[in-house]
Design a protein around this motif. Structure first.
Motif, PDB file in Angstrom:
ATOM      1  N   THR A   6      -3.435   8.058  -4.359  1.00 38.77           N
ATOM      2  CA  THR A   6      -2.315   8.141  -5.301  1.00 38.77           C
ATOM      3  C   THR A   6      -0.952   8.083  -4.617  1.00 38.77           C
ATOM      4  O   THR A   6      -0.081   7.295  -4.998  1.00 38.77           O
ATOM      5  CB  THR A   6      -2.410   9.422  -6.147  1.00 38.77           C
ATOM      6  OG1 THR A   6      -3.568   9.333  -6.992  1.00 38.77           O
ATOM      7  CG2 THR A   6      -1.175   9.580  -7.035  1.00 38.77           C
ATOM      8  N   ASP A   7      -0.736   8.906  -3.613  1.00 39.42           N
ATOM      9  CA  ASP A   7       0.593   8.984  -2.993  1.00 39.42           C
ATOM     10  C   ASP A   7       1.021   7.651  -2.393  1.00 39.42           C
ATOM     11  O   ASP A   7       2.140   7.169  -2.643  1.00 39.42           O
ATOM     12  CB  ASP A   7       0.612  10.079  -1.918  1.00 39.42           C
ATOM     13  CG  ASP A   7       0.499  11.479  -2.513  1.00 39.42           C
ATOM     14  OD1 ASP A   7       0.726  11.613  -3.739  1.00 39.42           O
ATOM     15  OD2 ASP A   7       0.173  12.412  -1.760  1.00 39.42           O
ATOM     16  N   LYS A  26       6.468   1.425  -5.970  1.00 42.79           N
ATOM     17  CA  LYS A  26       7.930   1.500  -6.045  1.00 42.79           C
ATOM     18  C   LYS A  26       8.585   0.484  -5.117  1.00 42.79           C
ATOM     19  O   LYS A  26       9.675  -0.014  -5.401  1.00 42.79           O
ATOM     20  CB  LYS A  26       8.386   2.914  -5.695  1.00 42.79           C
ATOM     21  CG  LYS A  26       8.002   3.954  -6.754  1.00 42.79           C
ATOM     22  CD  LYS A  26       8.311   5.372  -6.289  1.00 42.79           C
ATOM     23  CE  LYS A  26       7.842   6.392  -7.327  1.00 42.79           C
ATOM     24  NZ  LYS A  26       8.048   7.795  -6.854  1.00 42.79           N
ATOM     25  N   ILE A  59      -4.405   6.066 -12.121  1.00 43.68           N
ATOM     26  CA  ILE A  59      -3.057   6.365 -11.617  1.00 43.68           C
ATOM     27  C   ILE A  59      -1.998   5.762 -12.534  1.00 43.68           C
ATOM     28  O   ILE A  59      -0.984   6.407 -12.850  1.00 43.68           O
ATOM     29  CB  ILE A  59      -2.896   5.828 -10.182  1.00 43.68           C
ATOM     30  CG1 ILE A  59      -3.880   6.518  -9.230  1.00 43.68           C
ATOM     31  CG2 ILE A  59      -1.466   6.023  -9.686  1.00 43.68           C
ATOM     32  CD1 ILE A  59      -3.940   5.893  -7.847  1.00 43.68           C
ATOM     33  N   LYS A  72      -1.684   7.848 -15.771  1.00 45.70           N
ATOM     34  CA  LYS A  72      -1.041   9.156 -15.577  1.00 45.70           C
ATOM     35  C   LYS A  72       0.445   9.030 -15.273  1.00 45.70           C
ATOM     36  O   LYS A  72       1.225   9.955 -15.546  1.00 45.70           O
ATOM     37  CB  LYS A  72      -1.757   9.915 -14.454  1.00 45.70           C
ATOM     38  CG  LYS A  72      -3.151  10.362 -14.855  1.00 45.70           C
ATOM     39  CD  LYS A  72      -3.890  11.053 -13.722  1.00 45.70           C
ATOM     40  CE  LYS A  72      -5.292  11.457 -14.171  1.00 45.70           C
ATOM     41  NZ  LYS A  72      -6.080  12.096 -13.090  1.00 45.70           N
ATOM     42  N   ASN A  73       0.849   7.892 -14.694  1.00 42.35           N
ATOM     43  CA  ASN A  73       2.261   7.685 -14.385  1.00 42.35           C
ATOM     44  C   ASN A  73       2.947   6.754 -15.396  1.00 42.35           C
ATOM     45  O   ASN A  73       4.073   6.310 -15.158  1.00 42.35           O
ATOM     46  CB  ASN A  73       2.397   7.107 -12.972  1.00 42.35           C
ATOM     47  CG  ASN A  73       2.078   8.119 -11.892  1.00 42.35           C
ATOM     48  OD1 ASN A  73       2.935   8.887 -11.467  1.00 42.35           O
ATOM     49  ND2 ASN A  73       0.819   8.131 -11.441  1.00 42.35           N
ATOM     50  N   LYS A  74       2.242   6.473 -16.496  1.00 44.03           N
ATOM     51  CA  LYS A  74       2.782   5.673 -17.605  1.00 44.03           C
ATOM     52  C   LYS A  74       3.315   4.315 -17.128  1.00 44.03           C
ATOM     53  O   LYS A  74       4.393   3.869 -17.524  1.00 44.03           O
ATOM     54  CB  LYS A  74       3.862   6.456 -18.345  1.00 44.03           C
ATOM     55  CG  LYS A  74       3.328   7.746 -18.985  1.00 44.03           C
ATOM     56  CD  LYS A  74       4.385   8.508 -19.739  1.00 44.03           C
ATOM     57  CE  LYS A  74       3.780   9.772 -20.343  1.00 44.03           C
ATOM     58  NZ  LYS A  74       4.788  10.589 -21.074  1.00 44.03           N
ATOM     59  N   ILE A  75       2.537   3.694 -16.245  1.00 47.11           N
ATOM     60  CA  ILE A  75       2.859   2.356 -15.754  1.00 47.11           C
ATOM     61  C   ILE A  75       2.211   1.343 -16.687  1.00 47.11           C
ATOM     62  O   ILE A  75       0.991   1.306 -16.828  1.00 47.11           O
ATOM     63  CB  ILE A  75       2.354   2.158 -14.317  1.00 47.11           C
ATOM     64  CG1 ILE A  75       3.048   3.137 -13.366  1.00 47.11           C
ATOM     65  CG2 ILE A  75       2.568   0.720 -13.868  1.00 47.11           C
ATOM     66  CD1 ILE A  75       2.465   3.150 -11.972  1.00 47.11           C
ATOM     67  N   MET A 101       1.619   4.920  -5.079  1.00 48.63           N
ATOM     68  CA  MET A 101       2.896   5.041  -5.783  1.00 48.63           C
ATOM     69  C   MET A 101       4.058   4.607  -4.889  1.00 48.63           C
ATOM     70  O   MET A 101       5.019   3.982  -5.366  1.00 48.63           O
ATOM     71  CB  MET A 101       3.092   6.475  -6.265  1.00 48.63           C
ATOM     72  CG  MET A 101       2.173   6.874  -7.422  1.00 48.63           C
ATOM     73  SD  MET A 101       2.281   5.743  -8.839  1.00 48.63           S
ATOM     74  CE  MET A 101       4.014   5.908  -9.297  1.00 48.63           C
TER      75      MET A 101
END
Length: 366
Positions: A90-91, A98, A119, A122-125, A94
């Protein structure tokens, strides 16, 4: 406006995912308004996950039972695999997201389908996510995440498995298996197999990691046929040394042994028959080169039905029992090699050099 596409691939789990990525990137490069970033998905999990990816060759060479267990566990509980991978990547994912700011994500490896979709949710991508299935018939449930916007299937058989796993047929596009363009440049020649006046050229290979009973197969070929033999052991340097010790003294002028090579298409074009494991990437490259092949084995799980697939479309022969290998070759060479010539004709009908272009065109439209 430039479209940014992020491809999630793999550099170490065989060579197939990387080859697919390269075949597609050739076509993406023809579009000036498209920028492609390719990442090894295993690298997103740091050293620990990358080590797992790099262990693929060792496991498939020396522990097929363990590979079968891994396949079975992944098939029974794909959601657990997705959650473990999600937590691991995840880290870094992301951070990558970005940085790249992709307009679309294309996944070429099953471990990064459901995990990355988790992922994204959960991050609304909200960008398109597309999966390309890198197997032909026997596929993981991990390939068939119905949350993907589209799943590109190389075969009707893989599409049918996706539907069994609950993916709506409207989300599946059967577009074929992409092969790099250099494999389609072979001359359009029907070999004259029916005479032993000229030595045949056999090519023995087994994917990027070099597995299979290559020593025994080599002795059968060299002792029973008027032939020259090229052997590609892939990254398996120990196997290369063993074969050199076993073969070179007796057959020095008839055998050449290579490790991992970047010009496999040249060896294919110069060969009359190839002997290979049921690796989908190697099989499709041989078909693109119009090279008849004999499948000598397959990994448990994702490759186990590939030999039947080859027989179904008559694009190769199958001999998984080395004691029957001589008879299999004799049958193919009999009657002026009529069976080999039929295989070459079926390969020509099966092969399509526009597959990678068609896949890229579809992705860009999405």
């Amino acid at each position: 406006m430039t479209k940014n596409i992020l491809i999630i691939s793999s550099n170490y789990t065989g060579n197939g995912h990387k080859s697919i990525s390269e075949a597609l990137c050739e076509q993406f490069a023809l579009h000036s308004n498209v920028k492609v970033t390719v990442i090894d998905g295993f690298s997103l999990g740091g050293d620990s996950l990358l080590k797992i990816g790099k262990s693929y060759g060792t496991i498939t060479r020396t522990a097929k039972g363990l590979w079968q267990l891994i396949w079975d566990l992944s098939s029974i509980k794909p959601s657990i695999i997705n959650e473990i991978i999600e937590l691991t990547i995840t880290d870094k994912f992301m951070e990558l997201f970005k940085s790249v700011k992709p307009d679309l994500i294309l996944s070429l490896h099953p471990n990064f389908n459901g995990s990355i979709i988790n992922i994204m949710e959960k991050n609304k991508i909200k960008i398109p996510f597309i999966t390309f299935i890198a197997d032909l018939v026997s596929i993981y449930p991990l390939w068939a995440d119905k949350r993907a916007d589209y799943i590109i299937s190389p075969t009707i058989e893989a599409m049918e498995k996706c539907i069994q796993f609950g993916v709506p047929e409207t989300k599946i596009k059967v577009l074929g298996f992409p092969v790099r363009s250099k494999f389609y440049n072979s001359p359009d020649i029907i070999n004259q197999y029916g005479t032993y006046n000229k030595p045949l050229t056999f090519l023995l290979l087994s994917g990027g990691d070099g597995v299979g009973n290559m020593n025994k197969i080599s002795h059968i070929l060299l002792s029973n046929f008027n032939c020259n033999l090229n052997i590609v052991t892939g990254r398996n340097s120990l196997l290369k040394k063993r074969l050199e010790k076993s073969l070179l003294e007796k057959y020095a002028d008839k055998v050449h042994i290579y490790g991992f090579v970047d010009n496999i298409e040249e060896l294919m074009v110069d060969s009359d028959v190839a002997f290979t494991r049921g690796s989908p990437n190697v099989m499709m490259e041989a078909i693109a080169c119009n090279l008849p092949m004999i499948i000598t084995g397959a990994l448990p799980g994702q490759e186990e039905r590939n030999p039947q697939y080859i027989k179904k479309y008559n694009i190769g022969a199958v001999c998984t029992n080395v004691r029957k290998l001589k008879t299999t070759i004799d049958n193919l060479l009999s009657h002026d090699a009529s069976e080999l010539i039929k295989i070459k004709e079926c390969q020509k009908n099966y092969s399509d050099p526009n597959i990678a272009k068609n896949i890229v065109d579809f992705i860009i439209q999405v």
